[in-house]
Scaffold this motif. Structure first.
Motif, PDB file in Angstrom:
ATOM      1  N   ARG A  76       0.841  -1.190   0.000  1.00  0.00           N
ATOM      2  CA  ARG A  76       0.000   0.000   0.000  1.00  0.00           C
ATOM      3  C   ARG A  76       0.879   1.244   0.000  1.00  0.00           C
ATOM      4  O   ARG A  76       1.829   1.344   0.764  1.00  0.00           O
ATOM      5  CB  ARG A  76      -0.935   0.014   1.213  1.00  0.00           C
ATOM      6  N   ILE A  77       0.562   2.154  -0.909  1.00  0.00           N
ATOM      7  CA  ILE A  77       1.249   3.434  -1.000  1.00  0.00           C
ATOM      8  C   ILE A  77       0.205   4.530  -0.884  1.00  0.00           C
ATOM      9  O   ILE A  77      -0.786   4.524  -1.618  1.00  0.00           O
ATOM     10  CB  ILE A  77       2.025   3.570  -2.327  1.00  0.00           C
ATOM     11  N   ASP A  78       0.414   5.437   0.036  1.00  0.00           N
ATOM     12  CA  ASP A  78      -0.545   6.517   0.297  1.00  0.00           C
ATOM     13  C   ASP A  78      -1.936   5.966   0.596  1.00  0.00           C
ATOM     14  O   ASP A  78      -2.955   6.577   0.238  1.00  0.00           O
ATOM     15  CB  ASP A  78      -0.614   7.487  -0.895  1.00  0.00           C
ATOM     16  N   GLY A  79      -1.981   4.783   1.228  1.00  0.00           N
ATOM     17  CA  GLY A  79      -3.250   4.208   1.649  1.00  0.00           C
ATOM     18  C   GLY A  79      -3.948   3.371   0.600  1.00  0.00           C
ATOM     19  O   GLY A  79      -4.984   2.773   0.879  1.00  0.00           O
ATOM     20  N   LEU A  80      -3.402   3.298  -0.612  1.00  0.00           N
ATOM     21  CA  LEU A  80      -4.024   2.522  -1.677  1.00  0.00           C
ATOM     22  C   LEU A  80      -3.205   1.280  -2.002  1.00  0.00           C
ATOM     23  O   LEU A  80      -1.974   1.306  -1.984  1.00  0.00           O
ATOM     24  CB  LEU A  80      -4.187   3.356  -2.954  1.00  0.00           C
ATOM     25  N   GLU A  81      -3.910   0.198  -2.324  1.00  0.00           N
ATOM     26  CA  GLU A  81      -3.235  -1.031  -2.715  1.00  0.00           C
ATOM     27  C   GLU A  81      -2.580  -0.848  -4.084  1.00  0.00           C
ATOM     28  O   GLU A  81      -3.204  -0.364  -5.032  1.00  0.00           O
ATOM     29  CB  GLU A  81      -4.236  -2.180  -2.767  1.00  0.00           C
ATOM     30  N   HIS A 177       0.645  11.619  -5.142  1.00  0.00           N
ATOM     31  CA  HIS A 177       0.940  11.583  -3.712  1.00  0.00           C
ATOM     32  C   HIS A 177       0.156  12.658  -2.972  1.00  0.00           C
ATOM     33  O   HIS A 177      -0.472  12.388  -1.942  1.00  0.00           O
ATOM     34  CB  HIS A 177       2.438  11.777  -3.490  1.00  0.00           C
ATOM     35  N   LEU A 178       0.168  13.868  -3.485  1.00  0.00           N
ATOM     36  CA  LEU A 178      -0.538  14.960  -2.828  1.00  0.00           C
ATOM     37  C   LEU A 178      -2.045  14.749  -2.844  1.00  0.00           C
ATOM     38  O   LEU A 178      -2.743  15.090  -1.886  1.00  0.00           O
ATOM     39  CB  LEU A 178      -0.187  16.296  -3.487  1.00  0.00           C
ATOM     40  N   PHE A 179      -2.541  14.183  -3.927  1.00  0.00           N
ATOM     41  CA  PHE A 179      -3.985  13.965  -4.035  1.00  0.00           C
ATOM     42  C   PHE A 179      -4.471  13.041  -2.928  1.00  0.00           C
ATOM     43  O   PHE A 179      -5.484  13.290  -2.283  1.00  0.00           O
ATOM     44  CB  PHE A 179      -4.337  13.376  -5.404  1.00  0.00           C
ATOM     45  N   PHE A 180      -3.738  11.950  -2.699  1.00  0.00           N
ATOM     46  CA  PHE A 180      -4.194  10.971  -1.729  1.00  0.00           C
ATOM     47  C   PHE A 180      -3.822  11.311  -0.293  1.00  0.00           C
ATOM     48  O   PHE A 180      -4.415  10.774   0.641  1.00  0.00           O
ATOM     49  CB  PHE A 180      -3.650   9.590  -2.086  1.00  0.00           C
ATOM     50  N   THR A 181      -2.845  12.185  -0.091  1.00  0.00           N
ATOM     51  CA  THR A 181      -2.467  12.531   1.271  1.00  0.00           C
ATOM     52  C   THR A 181      -3.044  13.865   1.725  1.00  0.00           C
ATOM     53  O   THR A 181      -3.293  14.057   2.911  1.00  0.00           O
ATOM     54  CB  THR A 181      -0.933  12.579   1.421  1.00  0.00           C
TER      55      THR A 181
END
Length: 249
Positions: A76-81, A177-181
């Motif tokens: 998982r990266i930035d909360g996504l699989e 990265h910014l979108f998901f964090t």
């Protein structure tokens, strides 16, 4: 959207919804069906499982720090699989083996091994292509772990013919990265990054006051954008906390 960059790098959009079992990576999310999701696709020659295999645009640092709940669990990266990834890096070492070629790639955020397996049945196996040391390449591959050490099993490795692709990729990875964090990044963040990319600040960087005057935006907005870009690992502060420079590859 349907933007196409150098080296076979393409970004495709489709309406959000569905495709969750593909094990891929999307961004753009759906809010009442009004937005689109976007993903990066592998080059046609490398699509083995599905017609379109989603890939996450990432930095090597993100790959190294990808989370796993337990051994063999999905990454998982930035909360996504995430399973498939794509990144750009400089070739630091090449180690030919009987069954594979192992590359050590460096993108300025970290170094990771990339293994490309050789197909003995193919006389024109593209995985035997030679790359010069210190040249840039783009990798499409699957994130893996063996003996608690991360590596990427490459589907395709291609030379980067245009250095702009390095910048395009870094900006794409930063956006995701910014979108998901932090949610969708403001247009100002992208604008500040582009301005810094074209500035002549060098290793000393450019002070926020100069950026503010040149771009005609408030100093507070510049500092906010600089903080977001620095936290994403694409810029860094130099002589003080208000002077920013692009991470040098």
């Amino acid at each position: 959207m349907g933007d196409s960059y150098g080296g076979g790098y393409s970004r495709t959009s489709y309406n959000a919804g569905g495709g969750d079992d593909a094990g891929g990576f999307v961004y753009g999310g759906s809010q009442g069906g009004s937005q689109s999701a976007h993903y990066l696709t592998l080059p046609t020659s490398s699509r083995r499982a599905t017609a379109t295999t989603p890939c996450a645009p990432v930095t090597i640092k993100q790959v190294i720090e990808a989370e796993q709940a337990y051994p063999d669990a999905p990454f998982r990266i930035d909360g996504l699989e995430v399973t498939q990834v794509t990144f750009v890096g400089m070739v630091r070492a090449i180690s030919p083996q009987t069954t594979n070629v192992t590359f050590r790639l460096d993108d300025g955020t970290g170094i990771i091994e990339v293994k490309q397996w050789l197909d003995a049945d193919k006389q024109d196996d593209t995985s035997k292509q030679a790359f010069a040391l210190d040249s840039y390449v783009r990798v499409w591959g699957r994130l893996k772990s063996f003996n608690n050490k991360r590596h990427v099993g490459a589907h395709v490795i291609k030379p980067v013919a245009d250095y702009n692709e390095v910048q395009y990729h870094l900006l794409e990875a930063t956006y995701c990265h910014l979108f998901f964090t932090k949610g969708a990044p403001a247009a100002a963040t992208v604008a500040v990054y582009n301005w810094l990319s074209n500035s002549e600040g060098g290793n000393e960087g450019v002070h926020a006051n100069i950026i503010s005057q040149a771009m005609k935006i408030s100093i507070g907005e510049v500092l906010k954008c600089g903080e977001e870009l620095t936290s994403a690992g694409v810029t860094y502060t130099t002589v003080d906390d208000e002077t920013f420079a692009i991470l040098d590859y």
